[in-house]
Design a protein around this motif. Structure first.
Motif, PDB file in Angstrom:
ATOM      1  N   UNK A 167       0.827  -1.212   0.000  1.00  0.00           N
ATOM      2  CA  UNK A 167       0.000   0.000   0.000  1.00  0.00           C
ATOM      3  C   UNK A 167       0.863   1.264   0.000  1.00  0.00           C
ATOM      4  N   UNK A 168       1.987   1.220   0.719  1.00  0.00           N
ATOM      5  CA  UNK A 168       2.880   2.377   0.750  1.00  0.00           C
ATOM      6  C   UNK A 168       3.534   2.630  -0.605  1.00  0.00           C
ATOM      7  N   UNK A 169       3.939   1.563  -1.284  1.00  0.00           N
ATOM      8  CA  UNK A 169       4.512   1.725  -2.628  1.00  0.00           C
ATOM      9  C   UNK A 169       3.501   2.447  -3.512  1.00  0.00           C
ATOM     10  N   UNK A 170       2.246   2.025  -3.443  1.00  0.00           N
ATOM     11  CA  UNK A 170       1.190   2.667  -4.228  1.00  0.00           C
ATOM     12  C   UNK A 170       0.996   4.133  -3.862  1.00  0.00           C
ATOM     13  N   UNK A 171       1.041   4.446  -2.580  1.00  0.00           N
ATOM     14  CA  UNK A 171       0.878   5.839  -2.153  1.00  0.00           C
ATOM     15  C   UNK A 171       2.042   6.707  -2.630  1.00  0.00           C
ATOM     16  N   UNK A 172       3.257   6.187  -2.535  1.00  0.00           N
ATOM     17  CA  UNK A 172       4.420   6.960  -2.987  1.00  0.00           C
ATOM     18  C   UNK A 172       4.358   7.152  -4.505  1.00  0.00           C
ATOM     19  N   UNK A 173       3.941   6.123  -5.223  1.00  0.00           N
ATOM     20  CA  UNK A 173       3.791   6.256  -6.682  1.00  0.00           C
ATOM     21  C   UNK A 173       2.754   7.327  -7.022  1.00  0.00           C
ATOM     22  N   UNK A 174       1.655   7.360  -6.278  1.00  0.00           N
ATOM     23  CA  UNK A 174       0.617   8.374  -6.507  1.00  0.00           C
ATOM     24  C   UNK A 174       1.132   9.783  -6.252  1.00  0.00           C
ATOM     25  N   UNK A 175       1.780   9.973  -5.116  1.00  0.00           N
ATOM     26  CA  UNK A 175       2.256  11.300  -4.721  1.00  0.00           C
ATOM     27  C   UNK A 175       3.325  11.815  -5.684  1.00  0.00           C
TER      28      UNK A 175
END
Length: 88
Positions: free
Chosen positions: A17-25
């Motif tokens: 989930x964190x990888x996805x959030x960092x990719x989004x940001x």
């Protein structure tokens, strides 16, 4: 399920989930747990604050700012968030 495997599953879920959030940001696809924040093209102080807000909203935790800003990569961030979740 043992405590160890439960912890591993939780860490894996948090990390994904964190990888996805960092990719989004950062708007950078294909990041890994070893991706270092200082090496990301779109990593700015504003991106760091946006990510912090997204993490706190997503996981329902409040992270220590000093610890958060000392994090070098997504793997370390995952450990910080997992610890915060366990402390709730």
């Amino acid at each position: 399920m043992s405590d160890a495997s439960l912890s591993d599953a939780t860490l894996s879920d948090v990390t994904g989930r964190l990888v996805g959030l960092v990719e989004q940001v950062t708007e950078l696809p294909g990041l890994t747990t070893e991706s270092r924040f200082q090496n990301l093209d779109n990593w700015t102080s504003l991106a760091a604050l946006r990510l912090l807000t997204d993490i706190e909203d997503t996981f329902g935790v409040q992270l220590d700012l000093r610890a958060y800003f000392a994090i070098a990569d997504i793997d370390q961030l995952s450990e910080l968030v997992t610890s915060a979740l366990a402390a709730r």
